[in-house]
Design an enzyme around this catalytic site. Structure first.
Site, PDB file in Angstrom:
ATOM      1  N   TYR A  94       0.845  -1.200   0.000  1.00  0.00           N
ATOM      2  CA  TYR A  94       0.000   0.000   0.000  1.00  0.00           C
ATOM      3  C   TYR A  94       0.876   1.244   0.000  1.00  0.00           C
ATOM      4  O   TYR A  94       2.067   1.188   0.335  1.00  0.00           O
ATOM      5  CB  TYR A  94      -0.945   0.023   1.209  1.00  0.00           C
ATOM      6  N   CYS A  95       0.283   2.371  -0.375  1.00  0.00           N
ATOM      7  CA  CYS A  95       0.930   3.671  -0.248  1.00  0.00           C
ATOM      8  C   CYS A  95      -0.003   4.565   0.572  1.00  0.00           C
ATOM      9  O   CYS A  95      -0.818   4.066   1.347  1.00  0.00           O
ATOM     10  CB  CYS A  95       1.271   4.265  -1.614  1.00  0.00           C
ATOM     11  N   PHE A  96       0.086   5.877   0.414  1.00  0.00           N
ATOM     12  CA  PHE A  96      -0.705   6.740   1.296  1.00  0.00           C
ATOM     13  C   PHE A  96      -2.203   6.607   1.040  1.00  0.00           C
ATOM     14  O   PHE A  96      -2.991   6.395   1.957  1.00  0.00           O
ATOM     15  CB  PHE A  96      -0.272   8.201   1.151  1.00  0.00           C
ATOM     16  N   GLY A  99      -3.016   4.793  -4.256  1.00  0.00           N
ATOM     17  CA  GLY A  99      -3.067   5.293  -5.625  1.00  0.00           C
ATOM     18  C   GLY A  99      -1.828   4.986  -6.435  1.00  0.00           C
ATOM     19  O   GLY A  99      -1.426   3.825  -6.574  1.00  0.00           O
ATOM     20  N   TYR A 124      -2.877   3.679   3.242  1.00  0.00           N
ATOM     21  CA  TYR A 124      -2.675   4.010   4.657  1.00  0.00           C
ATOM     22  C   TYR A 124      -3.813   4.862   5.203  1.00  0.00           C
ATOM     23  O   TYR A 124      -4.296   4.626   6.314  1.00  0.00           O
ATOM     24  CB  TYR A 124      -1.341   4.754   4.824  1.00  0.00           C
TER      25      TYR A 124
END
Length: 370
Positions: A94-96, A99, A124
Site C-alpha cells: 500500500y501507499c498513502f 493510488g 494508509y
C-alpha cells in the site's frame, strides 16, 4: 491473482504482512505494527517530485519520478519488493491513498518480476481512518471501568492478570508518572493510537465488551490518550486498589530502580547503562522541581544522588528507599488523596490486589458483552 483488499478489519485481526510504499519520513510519523517500509522513493526523491508537481504538474512529476527511480536504484528496490512478496505470499502492499505509488510498484512487480501482488485499496489513509473509527465505536458501544490507587499499589500488576485490559502505559511504553520513562523510546503518537485501536479490535472480536483501564491523565509521557476515550474516563466508574505503605515502597524500588536499571543495562550496555539510568532518574526528579518546591527538591535530589552513587559503587539499592518514602509521603500521597476525594462518588469498589482482581473478573462476567 488475489484481489486488492478492502477488508481492513481482517488485515489487522490476522496480522497480515504488509509493505508500505511511503517515504521513510511519512512512515516515521505513523505506521502499523509489523509493517515493513520498502518505499518507492526515499525522502529526497519524494521532495523533488513534490516540488516538480507543484511547479509543473502531474505529468512532469511522474516523469521525474521514473527518472529518479531507474537503473540500479530501481532494480535494488524491485528485488526488495519481490523478496517480501515471495516471503509473504498472503501479504499486501500500500501507499498513502492506495493510488499511484502502489499501482506503479504493482505494475513493476507484475511486468518485470512476474509477481502478481495485491494492494490495499485506499492505502494508509483508509486503514488509519478505520482504526480511528474502531476506537470511537468502542467508546460509544462498550462498558469501561478504571483502576485507580496510590502510587506503588501495583495497578499495572493487577491489570496484566486480566484478559479485558487496555494497557495504555504498555502501548505508550511509559509508566505514566514523572519517573515513568523507559530505557527505550516511546512510539509516535499515531503509532500509539493505531496499536491501541488494534488491541480494541482484537479484544472485541473475542467477544469482550467491557474494558479495564488504569486511571490515567490525558498525557502518558509524550503520548496523548484519544480525546473521546479520555473524555469518557472522566465519568467511568472507578475501582480503588489499596496496599500498605511498606509494600508500595518495595514495589516502586523493584519497578523504578531494580528493573529499570537492569533495562538500561540491557539496552545501553554495562558501561553506559548505569550512567544513563542515573541521568534519567535525576532528570525525572528535576522535572517536578516546581511541584516539590526548592527545599524539598534539594533534599530528595541529594538522597537520590547518594543512592545512585551507592548503587553504582556496590550494587546495593537500599538507600533508594529513603527518597522513595519521602516522595510518597510529601508529594504523591497528598496529591492522590486529593484526587480520590474528587472522584469518591465514582468509586464502586476498593480492596487489595486479590480482591480487586476477583471483583473485576466477576464484573466482566455479569456485564453484557458486545
Amino acid at each position: 491473482m488475489r484481489p486488492d483488499c478492502t477488508d481492513f478489519r481482517q488485515l489487522f485481526l490476522d496480522d497480515v504482512p504488509m509493505m508500505d510504499m511511503r517515504a521513510p519520513v511519512e512512515f516515521a510519523k505513523g505506521a502499523f505494527p509489523g509493517v515493513v517500509n520498502l518505499p518507492l522513493m526515499n525522502d529526497q526523491e519524494r521532495q523533488k517530485v513534490g516540488t516538480c508537481y507543484k511547479q509543473q504538474g502531474q505529468a512532469a512529476a511522474i516523469a521525474l519520478g521514473h527518472q529518479l527511480v531507474s537503473g540500479t536504484t530501481k532494480q535494488a528496490r524491485l528485488e526488495a519488493w519481490a523478496a517480501f512478496a515471495k516471503a509473504h505470499p498472503d501479504g499486501y502492499l500500500y501507499c498513502f491513498r492506495g493510488g499511484l505509488r502502489s499501482q506503479i510498484v504493482q505494475g513493476w512487480l507484475r511486468d518485470e518480476a512476474g509477481i502478481q501482488y495485491p494492494r490495499v485499496k485506499g492505502g494508509y489513509k483508509a486503514m488509519r481512518t478505520f482504526l480511528l473509527e474502531t476506537t470511537q465505536q468502542a467508546v460509544e458501544q462498550c462498558d469501561f471501568v478504571l483502576v485507580g490507587g496510590l502510587t506503588g499499589t501495583g495497578k499495572t500488576d493487577v491489570l496484566h492478570q486480566l484478559d479485558n485490559v487496555l494497557d495504555l502505559e504498555g502501548h505508550a511504553n511509559h509508566r505514566g508518572s514523572s519517573f515513568g520513562k523507559r530505557a527505550t523510546a516511546q512510539p509516535a503518537q499515531i503509532d500509539f493510537e493505531n496499536q491501541l485501536a488494534i488491541d480494541v479490535l482484537k479484544k472485541r472480536a473475542r467477544g469482550i465488551g467491557q474494558f479495564v483501564l488504569e486511571d490515567e491523565g490525558r498525557i502518558v509521557g509524550s503520548c496523548t490518550v484519544p480525546l473521546e476515550l479520555y473524555q469518557g474516563m472522566q465519568h467511568y466508574p472507578l475501582v480503588w486498589l489499596e496496599d500498605s505503605f511498606t509494600n508500595r515502597v518495595e514495589r516502586i524500588l523493584r519497578d523504578y530502580v531494580v528493573n529499570l536499571s537492569a533495562e538500561f543495562k540491557a539496552v545501553h550496555g554495562e558501561e553506559d547503562g548505569p550512567r544513563l539510568f542515573a541521568e534519567r532518574m535525576l532528570q525525572s526528579m528535576a522535572n517536578i522541581y516546581k511541584r516539590l518546591g526548592g527545599e524539598r527538591h534539594q533534599r530528595l535530589s541529594e538522597m537520590l544522588r547518594e543512592a545512585l552513587q551507592e548503587q553504582q559503587r556496590s550494587g546495593a539499592v537500599d538507600l533508594h528507599r529513603g527518597w522513595i518514602e519521602g516522595l510518597l509521603n510529601e508529594y504523591y500521597d497528598p496529591m492522590y488523596a486529593y484526587q480520590r476525594a474528587a472522584k469518591a462518588e465514582r468509586i464502586e469498589f476498593a480492596g487489595d490486589a486479590v480482591e480487586v482482581r476477583e471483583y473485576l473478573k466477576a464484573r466482566a462476567l455479569r456485564e453484557p458483552r458486545k
